[in-house]
Design an enzyme around this catalytic site. Structure first.
Site, PDB file in Angstrom:
ATOM      1  N   HIS A  96      12.679  -8.683   5.746  1.00  0.00           N
ATOM      2  CA  HIS A  96      12.407  -9.161   4.341  1.00  0.00           C
ATOM      3  C   HIS A  96      13.305 -10.124   3.655  1.00  0.00           C
ATOM      4  O   HIS A  96      12.953 -10.697   2.727  1.00  0.00           O
ATOM      5  CB  HIS A  96      12.444  -7.897   3.385  1.00  0.00           C
ATOM      6  CG  HIS A  96      11.468  -7.850   2.298  1.00  0.00           C
ATOM      7  ND1 HIS A  96      11.099  -8.606   1.408  1.00  0.00           N
ATOM      8  CD2 HIS A  96      10.849  -6.714   1.822  1.00  0.00           C
ATOM      9  CE1 HIS A  96      10.051  -8.579   0.860  1.00  0.00           C
ATOM     10  NE2 HIS A  96       9.968  -7.383   0.758  1.00  0.00           N
ATOM     11  N   THR A 139      10.071 -13.301  -6.038  1.00  0.00           N
ATOM     12  CA  THR A 139       9.279 -12.121  -7.047  1.00  0.00           C
ATOM     13  C   THR A 139      10.038 -11.787  -8.276  1.00  0.00           C
ATOM     14  O   THR A 139      10.874 -12.158  -8.795  1.00  0.00           O
ATOM     15  CB  THR A 139       9.523 -11.028  -6.316  1.00  0.00           C
ATOM     16  OG1 THR A 139      10.833 -10.321  -5.964  1.00  0.00           O
ATOM     17  CG2 THR A 139       8.713 -10.996  -4.634  1.00  0.00           C
ATOM     18  N   TYR A 141       7.759   0.215 -10.340  1.00  0.00           N
ATOM     19  CA  TYR A 141       7.702  -1.198  -9.780  1.00  0.00           C
ATOM     20  C   TYR A 141       6.693  -1.550  -9.460  1.00  0.00           C
ATOM     21  O   TYR A 141       6.056  -1.033  -8.359  1.00  0.00           O
ATOM     22  CB  TYR A 141       8.919  -1.274  -8.840  1.00  0.00           C
ATOM     23  CG  TYR A 141       9.657  -2.464  -8.251  1.00  0.00           C
ATOM     24  CD1 TYR A 141      10.747  -2.826  -8.790  1.00  0.00           C
ATOM     25  CD2 TYR A 141       8.620  -3.223  -7.549  1.00  0.00           C
ATOM     26  CE1 TYR A 141      11.185  -4.136  -8.108  1.00  0.00           C
ATOM     27  CE2 TYR A 141       9.029  -4.431  -6.925  1.00  0.00           C
ATOM     28  CZ  TYR A 141      10.269  -4.805  -7.077  1.00  0.00           C
ATOM     29  OH  TYR A 141      10.816  -6.218  -6.659  1.00  0.00           O
TER      30      TYR A 141
END
Length: 772
Positions: free
Chosen positions: A461, A590, A577
């Site tokens: 990630h 993001t 979230y």
């Protein structure tokens, strides 16, 4: 097998007559062709850099400027109103040609600045759907004009605006609004007091430093986000950070494992070629001309996360002509080029089959070596420095880390069938963590091929967010089936060059002390993997088509569904979230949308309290509009969490404590959600509805919470990936999945009773109920 085909450029023997030198013609040829390919890539890169550098103008526009200036000189006119003469006064030689070039560069700079200002306009996003103002219409026309023709992948990078720093007052007020439904009056008064003290005191000082960074850096968030959220984490990245992506839901193009690998690996290298040549179209907001930042694409291939004791690093290499392959405890290096060309799918299948047929056992300590990448980061960093910094271990580790990507040939069969949907849960768990040692979790991405022809991926990630890798994955799926295809026997098409050197088996010398560390890392990873509960399901009763007929955003509809389902499951609301993107800005990644709002809570309470349907519908639409507003604000740089996160980082650098920031950043996300984007243009779901991927998912963020990934599959289907932990007695993925199904039906029934249909998940689309 592999050792006999290792390419050695030269050998020598020492005899009484001197040194006898033997040159390998084949090896030298391969070295020469590899160099030619490398130089071709550099030339293409240089050309693309020039083309991108002059964008939104083109190289041919320079000739147009020269001709125009020569024409004005011939007619003795000066449309530049003295500008060219001023330029010539300060140029000592080649005045005419330099003036032309300077004027051309000035025009490029002007056009780029105009485009940057145009892309800084975001009011269009806040206008009602289908109602475009005259200002926005003019703006769209100007964006089209200044965007030029046929942009390359990175053409817009120099014209994207920088991410703005919000006013600290606005961020604090938005945060207070977001936590109000989660706090009683006493807690809220305390948080309000902390917020006011921060805003009037320390916050101003931290904000000054942050604005200074924003003036200097391209993006004031992204580098800190990558370092402190991802790379400085010392816990396992398996489950906690990495994510997974799934194969087609209803179709397996071929049951032959090696053939599936041959086509898809070839497709990945075709994608990489397009990426290197910048032939991929710039990513845009769907249905618009608005470009998104493509910077994350640069590190997709040839990239590895390198462990460190304090912080990891992301290492990217410019090129790699091979992949690393794992099978039954052994690691192989498989070259993808021969005689200067990319191997065909049939040749890759042949090479993969050689690995599958290779009977050689793993070296001592090799079989579970990958567990080091699955456990805690500090033991892996220490082991890497101690046991893999020299000799044969370093060479073999370099081959893995410098590979284009990682491949696992799994001996298990995965997927799912219509009469046994639980198998898809096992499929998801396998992609998320596997056996904890048969993936290399540090690679930018790993592709897993199962024995029955199914495949999937596991993505690291830190280097990029899921939509970037998802785009490549969906390209590979469609290229595999609709462009490359298979013959009648299920093998890849084409012929095999008999002179191909075979795969190279990597060698290791693992000492007993290192084996102990491998066992320790495996124990940590296995405990984490065993604790993960996963449930995946496709909802086929309706999709975003019916939701849009209710004049509601599909994302807002699903988010309110999750709020209702979570409230029914837990009996309370929680901080939620939802990942949004900030790629409208240069190097954007993001932002968080806090989906649990005062409006959503009011709606859920009314619906569960038995309020009149008209009241519930009104509250639903208010909650939906609020969610859309928050999503738009997050996309346009007016979110909450990234700003507060950066202020917290500044406070740590200044070594000052903030009770407000400390409490805000310790708030648990018990419901973490994300939407998987589906590239509609890649999938023909009208003619081939069975060729649809089930999306992907990720592990739970909180030990007592849920992780939910969802995807709108065309117009008629939704998919959900739910994760939680068995160790929490209050969470269960299957139970929560049932609550989501019920909430979806209840909301459609509320908004549009005439569209709601009886449950028919098993019989609605029998033609798709094939073996997964």
């Amino acid at each position: 097998m592999a050792e006999a085909h290792q390419a050695v450029a030269f050998q020598f023997t020492v005899s009484p007559d001197g040194i006898d030198l033997h040159l390998s013609h084949q090896a030298l040829t391969e070295i020469y062709l590899s160099g030619v390919r490398s130089w071709k890539k550099r030339v293409i890169g240089l050309k693309n850099s020039v083309v991108t550098g002059v964008y939104p103008a083109s190289l041919s526009s320079w000739l147009f400027v020269v001709i125009a200036i020569l024409a004005t000189m011939y007619t003795r006119s000066d449309p530049s109103m003295g500008l060219i003469a001023k330029i010539q006064e300060h140029l000592p030689v080649s005045q005419s040609m330099s003036a032309h070039t300077m004027l051309w560069l000035l025009l490029i700079f002007t056009m780029r600045m105009c485009l940057k200002q145009l892309l800084s306009y975001h009011r269009w996003m806040f206008e009602k759907h289908g109602k475009m103002s005259n200002t926005t219409k003019v703006w769209v026309a100007l964006v089209r004009i200044f965007s030029g023709r046929k942009p390359l992948l990175y053409s817009y990078q120099g014209s994207l605006p920088n991410l703005p720093v919000p006013l600290i007052k606005d961020t604090v007020n938005r945060h207070l609004e977001s936590v109000r439904p989660l706090m009683d009056d006493t807690e809220y008064e305390r948080m309000t007091s902390l917020s006011e003290d921060f805003e009037s005191g320390l916050g101003k000082r931290l904000q000054w430093y942050l604005k200074l960074k924003a003036l200097w850096a391209t993006n004031y968030v992204s580098d800190w986000w990558e370092e402190y959220v991802y790379l400085r984490g010392r816990s396992p990245i398996m489950v906690n950070s990495n994510y997974y992506g799934m194969d087609f839901m209803y179709v397996t193009p071929t049951p032959i494992q090696a053939a599936r690998a041959g086509n898809s690996i070839h497709a990945y290298f075709l994608y990489r070629r397009k990426l290197n040549k910048e032939e991929l179209k710039p990513t845009r907001i769907p249905g618009t001309v608005i470009p998104l930042c493509s910077a994350q694409c640069e590190r997709m291939f040839n990239t590895t996360r390198i462990p460190g004791e304090e912080t990891d690093t992301v290492q990217h290499w410019q090129d790699s002509d091979y992949i690393a392959v794992y099978h039954r405890g052994r690691y192989f290096r498989l070259r993808m080029y021969h005689a200067g060309r990319l191997l065909s799918p049939r040749e890759i299948e042949s090479q993969i089959q050689k690995i599958l047929d290779d009977p050689s056992p793993p070296s001592k300590g090799e079989a579970k070596l990958g567990a080091l990448t699955a456990g805690d980061r500090i033991p892996w960093a220490k082991a890497r420095a101690k046991y893999f910094s020299s000799g044969v271990n370093k060479r073999s580790l370099d081959f893995i880390e410098k590979a284009a990507f990682f491949v696992t040939l799994d001996d298990d069969e995965q997927g799912g069938v219509a009469d046994d949907p639980t198998r898809i849960d096992s499929y998801a768990k396998s992609l998320l963590h596997g056996k904890c040692y048969d993936r290399w979790f540090d690679k930018s991405f790993s592709v897993v091929y199962f024995k029955n022809g199914k495949m999937g991926l596991n993505g690291e990630h830190s280097w990029a967010d899921a939509p970037v890798l998802s785009h490549a994955w969906q390209y590979v799926l469609t290229t595999d089936c609709f462009q490359l295809g298979y013959n009648a026997e299920g093998h890849c098409k084409g012929e095999v060059d008999s002179s191909l050197p075979g795969p190279q088996k990597l060698n290791w010398e693992i000492p007993p002390e290192c084996e102990e560390q491998i066992s320790g890392s495996l124990a940590v990873a296995q405990a984490l993997a065993d604790d993960v509960d996963v449930h995946v399901f496709s909802f086929e009763e309706f999709g975003k088509g019916k939701i849009k007929k209710c004049r509601v955003s599909p994302d807002a509809f699903i988010q309110l569904t999750l709020q209702l389902a979570h409230y029914r499951n837990q009996g309370r609301f929680c901080l939620t979230y939802e990942a949004s993107m900030t790629r409208l800005f240069k190097e954007g990644r993001t932002e968080t949308v806090r989906s649990c709002t005062n409006e959503s809570c009011a709606f859920v309470r009314a619906l569960e309290g038995g309020e009149d349907a008209d009241v519930c519908r009104r509250l639903f639409h208010e909650a939906s509009e609020k969610h859309q507003q928050l999503y738009r604000m997050a996309m346009t740089g007016a979110g909450i969490d990234r700003h507060l996160f950066c202020l917290y980082v500044v406070s740590k650098y200044l070594q000052v404590e903030s009770p407000f920031l400390k409490e805000v950043l310790s708030e648990p996300w018990r419901l973490s959600t994300s939407q998987t984007p589906l590239q509609v243009e890649m999938f023909d779901l009208v003619n081939h509805p069975e060729y649809v991927s089930c999306g992907g998912g990720f592990g739970p963020v909180a030990d007592d919470g849920y992780g939910v990934s969802y995807c709108a599959l065309g117009e008629k289907m939704l998919s959900f990936h739910i994760t939680c932990k068995h160790s929490c007695p209050n969470t269960d993925a299957n139970t929560f999945g049932g609550e989501i199904r019920k909430a979806l039906r209840d909301l459609l029934q509320l908004l549009s009773p005439e569209q709601a249909e009886p449950r028919k998940a098993a019989a609605q689309r029998p033609e798709l109920k094939k073996d997964l």
